[in-house]
Design an enzyme around this catalytic site. Structure first.
Site, mmCIF file in Angstrom:
data_model
loop_
_atom_site.group_PDB
_atom_site.id
_atom_site.type_symbol
_atom_site.label_atom_id
_atom_site.label_comp_id
_atom_site.label_asym_id
_atom_site.label_seq_id
_atom_site.Cartn_x
_atom_site.Cartn_y
_atom_site.Cartn_z
ATOM 1 N N ILE A 1 0.827 -1.205 0.000
ATOM 2 C CA ILE A 1 0.000 0.000 0.000
ATOM 3 C C ILE A 1 0.863 1.257 0.000
ATOM 4 O O ILE A 1 0.535 2.249 -0.643
ATOM 5 C CB ILE A 1 -0.934 0.000 1.224
ATOM 6 N N TYR B 1 -1.085 -7.440 17.214
ATOM 7 C CA TYR B 1 -1.338 -6.667 15.995
ATOM 8 C C TYR B 1 -2.581 -5.798 16.153
ATOM 9 O O TYR B 1 -2.564 -4.599 15.832
ATOM 10 C CB TYR B 1 -1.494 -7.616 14.808
ATOM 11 N N THR C 1 -1.294 -7.866 -0.292
ATOM 12 C CA THR C 1 0.098 -7.466 -0.106
ATOM 13 C C THR C 1 0.911 -8.661 0.409
ATOM 14 O O THR C 1 0.393 -9.769 0.555
ATOM 15 C CB THR C 1 0.212 -6.317 0.912
#
Length: 335
Positions: free
Chosen positions: A55, A208, A245
């Site tokens: 990104i 995360y 990604t």
């Protein structure tokens, strides 16, 4: 954390991802993603962290096409220089350069800021994009849990050290902008003020999600401070969606297999994932507007707890203590 708690944490994160993918699939079936049209920005300077892949790379490419001077920030020098060459070639914009910074090292962050300020450039857009996802238990060089230290604290310090330049660069009707990339996983995140380091039994999913939740709280409190100071700088947070990604190398093998087989349909492309970041960075619609959570270029509600002013302030104060940044909150709001 018990094995059962770790499994539940993983299930919460994957459930959030599935919900987003289904939303993306529905949109694709209804006509797909249409690239927004943005005004050119030939007189603006942007810094994008994690700008050599995914990104971040797509964001840099978009901003360069708009004529901006783009400073790509990452921790791989050789890769960075190759990315600069390709973007210049693709966009015919020679105002693209690479500067090294390891967000997992507060010393490196401070060295980067010094290097940037030596250039005597203005700064109109800061995109806090870089991050790691669900990596095995590890610490930064400063001893912080990897997700919290790199995804959150590295950007916390970077932003604070660049605020003076951002404030000097913004002006009435043309504010400077801080754009911070979070994730839908923040909706299942829990911020444990007594255990921000995720010590004890480790869950990469919890770590995360906590880092992404912290980024939302940080962005909202930053906007409050900027507004109270009367500065021409805004802070917004963006959610790119589920994007195809290379961040998925540490996720469950079944998820990696699903991605390999069906990413073309369920996942956004990196360009589609970057559109909300670019929108927040340049659209006239957000001139002077901050404190928003943006998804698919639209204002969206973030997790309810992110609007807790006391929690925002507590996290900010604790982050200042952990990093050595001076906390101006009390002075700003008592003045």
């Amino acid at each position: 954390m018990s094995p059962l708690s770790a499994v539940l944490a993983a299930l919460r994160v994957y459930a959030a991802g599935v919900a987003v993918m289904l939303t993306q699939l529905l949109r694709r079936c209804r006509g797909g993603f249409v690239e927004p049209v943005f005004p050119r920005q030939p007189d603006r300077v942007a810094i994008v962290t994690g700008g050599t892949e995914g990104i971040g790379l797509a964001t840099c490419r978009h901003l360069a096409r708009l004529g901006m001077r783009v400073i790509i920030v990452a921790n791989h020098e050789a890769n960075g220089q190759e990315v600069v060459r390709k973007i210049k070639e693709e966009t015919l914009n020679e105002k693209v350069e690479f500067l090294y910074c390891d967000l997992g090292s507060l010393r490196s962050v401070r060295e980067f800021v010094c290097t940037f300020k030596e250039k005597k450039l203005p700064l109109h857009v800061l995109v806090n994009n870089a991050g790691v996802m669900m990596v095995p238990q590890n610490k930064t060089v400063d001893g912080f849990e990897k997700h919290f230290g790199l995804n959150y604290l590295g950007h916390f310090v970077l932003t604070n050290l660049l605020l003076d330049t951002l404030k000097a660069s913004g002006c009435p009707g043309r504010s400077a902008r801080v754009v911070t990339v979070s994730s839908a996983t923040h909706y299942v995140g829990k911020l444990d003020m007594e255990n921000l380091q995720s010590s004890g039994s480790y869950s990469p999913h919890n770590a995360y999600a906590q880092s992404k939740l912290a980024l939302v709280l940080f962005s909202y409190h930053l906007q409050k401070l900027l507004a109270a100071q009367g500065s021409h700088v805004t802070a917004n947070v963006v959610d790119p969606g589920v994007v195809n990604t290379n961040l998925y190398k540490h996720v469950f093998w079944g998820t990696r297999l699903f991605k390999k087989l069906f990413a073309w349909w369920f996942f956004k492309t990196v360009d589609e994932g970057a559109w909300t970041s670019v929108y927040a960075a340049v659209t006239p619609d957000l001139e002077g507007v901050g404190g928003l959570y943006l998804y698919n270029e639209k204002k969206t509600q973030s997790l309810a707890v992110t609007y807790d002013l006391e929690l925002q302030e507590q996290l900010w104060a604790r982050s200042c203590q952990m990093t050595g940044i001076v906390d101006v909150t009390r002075d700003v709001f008592s003045g």
